[in-house]
Write an enzyme that holds these catalytic residues in place. Structure first.
Site, PDB file in Angstrom:
ATOM      1  N   THR A  12       0.895  -1.164   0.000  1.00 28.38           N
ATOM      2  CA  THR A  12       0.000   0.000   0.000  1.00 28.38           C
ATOM      3  C   THR A  12       0.928   1.208   0.000  1.00 28.38           C
ATOM      4  OG1 THR A  12      -0.130   0.120   2.414  1.00 28.38           O
ATOM      5  CG2 THR A  12      -1.845  -1.175   1.328  1.00 28.38           C
ATOM      6  N   HIS A  13       0.543   2.284  -0.658  1.00 22.89           N
ATOM      7  CA  HIS A  13       1.424   3.470  -0.811  1.00 22.89           C
ATOM      8  C   HIS A  13       2.771   3.100  -1.446  1.00 22.89           C
ATOM      9  CE1 HIS A  13      -1.197   5.616   2.144  1.00 22.89           C
ATOM     10  NE2 HIS A  13      -1.226   4.437   2.717  1.00 22.89           N
TER      11      HIS A  13
ATOM     12  N   SER B  69      15.204  -0.276 -27.551  1.00 22.52           N
ATOM     13  CA  SER B  69      15.559   1.128 -27.739  1.00 22.52           C
ATOM     14  C   SER B  69      16.440   1.251 -28.978  1.00 22.52           C
ATOM     15  CB  SER B  69      16.314   1.615 -26.504  1.00 22.52           C
ATOM     16  OG  SER B  69      17.124   2.719 -26.822  1.00 22.52           O
TER      17      SER B  69
ATOM     18  N   LYS C 144      18.209  -2.349 -23.677  1.00 27.86           N
ATOM     19  CA  LYS C 144      16.875  -2.056 -23.157  1.00 27.86           C
ATOM     20  C   LYS C 144      15.824  -3.044 -23.634  1.00 27.86           C
ATOM     21  CE  LYS C 144      15.347   1.042 -21.090  1.00 27.86           C
ATOM     22  NZ  LYS C 144      14.912   2.344 -21.579  1.00 27.86           N
TER      23      LYS C 144
ATOM     24  N   GLU D 225       2.684  -0.663 -21.040  1.00 32.14           N
ATOM     25  CA  GLU D 225       2.635   0.807 -20.911  1.00 32.14           C
ATOM     26  C   GLU D 225       1.531   1.397 -21.771  1.00 32.14           C
ATOM     27  OE1 GLU D 225       7.015   2.464 -20.015  1.00 32.14           O
ATOM     28  OE2 GLU D 225       6.840   1.349 -21.861  1.00 32.14           O
TER      29      GLU D 225
ATOM     30  N   TYR E 272     -33.753  14.387 -34.292  1.00 33.29           N
ATOM     31  CA  TYR E 272     -32.446  14.394 -34.948  1.00 33.29           C
ATOM     32  C   TYR E 272     -31.833  15.781 -35.017  1.00 33.29           C
ATOM     33  CZ  TYR E 272     -28.656  13.567 -38.163  1.00 33.29           C
ATOM     34  OH  TYR E 272     -27.391  13.481 -38.723  1.00 33.29           O
TER      35      TYR E 272
ATOM     36  N   GLN F  87     -23.960  13.093 -35.662  1.00 38.17           N
ATOM     37  CA  GLN F  87     -23.026  12.389 -36.537  1.00 38.17           C
ATOM     38  C   GLN F  87     -21.635  12.284 -35.897  1.00 38.17           C
ATOM     39  OE1 GLN F  87     -23.232  12.867 -41.035  1.00 38.17           O
ATOM     40  NE2 GLN F  87     -21.444  14.077 -40.507  1.00 38.17           N
TER      41      GLN F  87
END
Ligand code: ARG
Length: 483
Positions: free
Chosen positions: A166-167, A289, A295, A302, A329, A334
């Protein structure tokens, strides 16, 4: 030899990215968007066919005219399937384009009769409703696959302790199985929400014409049946004004689904950082990358996180454009299409990759074990232990706080202390404290409905299985009905 791909990275990847990954991760950078009405072509053909059949059966047009129109529509369907029918921007919209095509094919005398007792206003609502309904069915199918993956993972890892956060701080021990059961619980609700969409909106708007019905003796029940609707809707004004509620309900359902996926995506992004090392995503769901050869970026996860914002944006856009219009309408309507379609395309890409990404990740149990052995996520359990020995919780909390401080100052963890050291803080400790502090014990102690204990996770899995079975039956019955 490795398959050559068109990327500026990948030498350090054992597996090469597939076309769907590149398509999803490049997003709109290089992909064109088809015209909005393109998606409605098959539905407009279906609506034209149902309307023609009804006009003939009710005697509003002659059988001979109906036969010519139906033949024309069948020929057009072949052209559409062969990819030969493209929308002409000068033809205004799909309804106009199809009527103009029919006019060229069967002549203005016959083609001019197809628009009897209807308007483009009820046509477009009906086309869109059919399109939305198919999306609901597809989403249930994809949601079912995701639910199945989550159930399997939850079952496999229901006894694997991990720190619960938590946190972003270690809080209490949980299990990887409990995490996946939480996700399964979310996706179960998504499936029910989609089924509710169907119950609410599977009614036919066809026959409401411009907004006020028609003077011809049409049979709305017949067209509803031909189009697989449960019946006609109730009020022509409501029906034509309602260009946003089925769309909005579906984008909302998709927003929630994306949010759920983004929660798991974010969790997996964190868990895959070297600092955690809890999981390793398969190469085929990552990208590299163009500059740093080492990488491996969790791009799919993501983008699921990122595209959630885009889906919310589409919902807010729709609600805003369609607010405070007068009844019936108005051309503003549209504008309901693009955000809807963008959401559908986004979800299709995201869900196609998400379940396999989750299913193929590698789980590093040793790192998880190390993490729970080297933290204080079992601290609450010693407090609870002292409470069972008769101490008020607040006093127990304070004692354990002191023990934790002692551990930090001496670079030790709770399981490293001796019973003598525990006795320096309270005489209530017994030898069994070392059993109580074991991660498995901590997890199984939370043997409460919905809790972390492995038997509770097993029961949560049974509940998710029930939703899965029910949704699978629902899916089968609706796909059979709409064939
Ligand atoms: N393309 C139009 C739309 O999506 C079809 C309805 C046109 N109706 C009208 N009265 N101009 O709204």
């Amino acid at each position: 030899m490795k398959k050559q791909v068109n990327t500026l990275w990948g030498a350090a990847f054992a597996e090469q990215p597939g076309a769907s990954l590149i398509r999803f991760t490049s997003g709109r950078d290089v992909a064109p968007v088809p015209p909005a009405d393109q998606a409605l072509v098959p539905y407009d053909l279906w609506v034209n066919t149902a309307h023609t059949v009804m006009l003939a059966k009710t005697g509003i047009i002659s059988p001979a005219d109906a036969t010519m129109l139906l033949r024309g529509l069948a020929t057009l369907e072949e052209e559409v399937n062969a990819g030969k029918f493209t929308l002409d921007p000068q033809a205004e919209d799909v309804h106009t384009a199809i009527e103009l095509w029919l006019t060229r094919q069967v002549g203005p005398e016959v083609a001019g009769k197809i628009h009897t007792a209807r308007s483009r206003n009820d046509q477009v609502v009906t086309d869109m409703r059919l399109f939305l309904r198919d999306q609901v069915i597809n989403l249930v199918c994809n949601g079912l696959m995701l639910l199945e993956t989550l159930i399997e993972l939850s079952d496999t890892h229901k006894s694997v302790p991990i720190p619960g956060f938590t946190h972003h701080q270690h809080a209490m021990v949980t299990t990887l199985g409990h995490v996946f059961a939480a996700m399964a619980s979310m996706i179960s609700r998504d499936l029910k929400r989609l089924e509710t969409w169907y119950e609410l909106h599977n009614v036919s708007p066809l026959g409401n014409a411009a907004s006020f019905g028609t003077s011809f003796a049409i049979d709305r029940t017949m067209t509803a049946k031909l189009l697989g609707f449960d019946g006609p809707d109730n009020n022509s004004l409501d029906a034509i004004t309602n260009r946003w509620e089925p769309e909005g309900d579906l984008i909302y359902a998709q927003s929630v689904l994306m949010n759920h996926c983004s929660v798991l995506a974010e969790t997996l992004i964190l868990f895959s950082m070297p600092e955690f090392g809890f999981i390793t995503l398969a190469d085929s769901f990552c990208t590299g990358s163009s500059m740093m050869p080492q990488k491996k970026n969790p791009d799919v996860a993501e983008l699921i996180r990122g595209k959630t914002g885009r889906v919310y944006g589409n919902l807010v856009g729709l609600l805003t454009v369609l607010k405070a219009l007068p009844l019936a309408y108005n051309k503003d309507m549209q504008e309901d299409k693009e955000g809807m379609l963008d959401t559908v395309y986004t979800l299709q890409g995201a869900l196609q990759l998400f379940a396999p990404m989750v299913a193929t990740m590698k789980v590093n149990r040793e790192r998880m074990r190390q993490a729970v052995n080297q933290d204080f996520s079992n601290a609450t359990d010693i407090a609870d232990y002292l409470v069972t020995k008769g101490l008020p919780f607040r006093q127990a909390h304070e004692i354990i706080g002191k023990i934790v401080l002692y551990c930090i100052q001496n670079k030790r963890y709770l399981l490293d202390l001796s019973l003598e050291e525990y006795h320096q803080f309270s005489s209530l400790f017994d030898q069994n404290i070392f059993e109580v502090l074991q991660p498995e014990h901590v997890v199984n102690a939370r043997n409460v409905y919905g809790g972390t204990a492995s038997n509770q996770v097993a029961e949560a899995i049974v509940r998710a299985e029930d939703v899965k079975k029910e949704a699978a039956l629902w899916y089968d019955s609706y796909t059979a009905k709409n064939k």
